[in-house]
Write a protein that holds these residues in place. Structure first.
Motif, PDB file in Angstrom:
ATOM      1  N   LYS A 137      17.851  -2.687  -4.650  1.00 29.58           N
ATOM      2  CA  LYS A 137      17.880  -4.041  -5.209  1.00 29.58           C
ATOM      3  C   LYS A 137      16.482  -4.556  -5.560  1.00 29.58           C
ATOM      4  N   MET A 138      15.669  -3.723  -6.227  1.00 28.48           N
ATOM      5  CA  MET A 138      14.345  -4.187  -6.638  1.00 28.48           C
ATOM      6  C   MET A 138      14.491  -5.273  -7.703  1.00 28.48           C
ATOM      7  N   ILE A 139      15.433  -5.068  -8.588  1.00 33.26           N
ATOM      8  CA  ILE A 139      15.767  -6.092  -9.578  1.00 33.26           C
ATOM      9  C   ILE A 139      16.850  -6.965  -8.954  1.00 33.26           C
ATOM     10  N   LYS A 140      16.626  -8.275  -8.949  1.00 31.27           N
ATOM     11  CA  LYS A 140      17.511  -9.197  -8.235  1.00 31.27           C
ATOM     12  C   LYS A 140      18.972  -9.058  -8.676  1.00 31.27           C
ATOM     13  N   ASP A 141      19.870  -8.961  -7.699  1.00 31.69           N
ATOM     14  CA  ASP A 141      21.325  -8.884  -7.902  1.00 31.69           C
ATOM     15  C   ASP A 141      21.760  -7.708  -8.770  1.00 31.69           C
ATOM     16  N   THR A 142      20.958  -6.652  -8.819  1.00 34.09           N
ATOM     17  CA  THR A 142      21.299  -5.470  -9.610  1.00 34.09           C
ATOM     18  C   THR A 142      20.946  -4.225  -8.810  1.00 34.09           C
ATOM     19  N   TYR A 143      21.880  -3.300  -8.741  1.00 33.90           N
ATOM     20  CA  TYR A 143      21.597  -2.021  -8.104  1.00 33.90           C
ATOM     21  C   TYR A 143      20.978  -1.093  -9.141  1.00 33.90           C
ATOM     22  N   SER A 144      19.783  -0.561  -8.829  1.00 36.86           N
ATOM     23  CA  SER A 144      19.129   0.391  -9.726  1.00 36.86           C
ATOM     24  C   SER A 144      18.146   1.223  -8.910  1.00 36.86           C
TER      25      SER A 144
ATOM     26  N   GLU B 273      15.067   1.587  -9.786  1.00 40.30           N
ATOM     27  CA  GLU B 273      13.771   1.149 -10.307  1.00 40.30           C
ATOM     28  C   GLU B 273      12.669   1.285  -9.256  1.00 40.30           C
ATOM     29  N   ALA B 274      12.944   0.963  -8.022  1.00 40.82           N
ATOM     30  CA  ALA B 274      11.929   1.072  -6.973  1.00 40.82           C
ATOM     31  C   ALA B 274      11.484   2.520  -6.796  1.00 40.82           C
TER      32      ALA B 274
END
Length: 100
Positions: free
Chosen positions: A59-66, A68-69
């Motif tokens: 959840k590096m991007i708020k309210d989104t599973y990705s 990205e981290a």
């Protein structure tokens, strides 16, 4: 936590869950509810934090599973330098403990 026989509490719970005492002192295959509860609590104690950290990292991007981290971490050259230091210290610790 170790018992008086030197076994860990998890090993004791696993053994007690698989074998419960008979009246004659032997062991029979069966289940002890207390041992199963201790085993399940131990598994939760170990795996719940691992799952929570993994879920939090997605959840590096708020309210989104990705992932990205992970992309950011693996593209950073300092990550591999620090990871190399961690591996080096882990190996040195193993060697030193074997020498002692």
């Amino acid at each position: 936590m170790r018992s008086e026989t030197g076994r860990s509490l998890g090993a004791w719970a696993y053994t007690r869950a698989l074998f419960s005492r008979r009246n004659n002192g032997g062991y029979r295959r069966g289940s002890s509810p207390v041992a199963w509860i201790i085993l399940i609590l131990g598994l939760l104690y170990f795996f719940l934090p691992l799952f929570s950290v993994f879920e939090f990292s997605l959840k590096m991007i708020k309210d989104t599973y990705s992932f990205e981290a992970y992309r950011v971490a693996f593209t950073d050259p300092r990550f591999f330098q620090n990871f190399g230091y961690s591996v080096l210290w882990a190996l040195l610790t193993i060697v030193l403990s074997l020498l002692l």
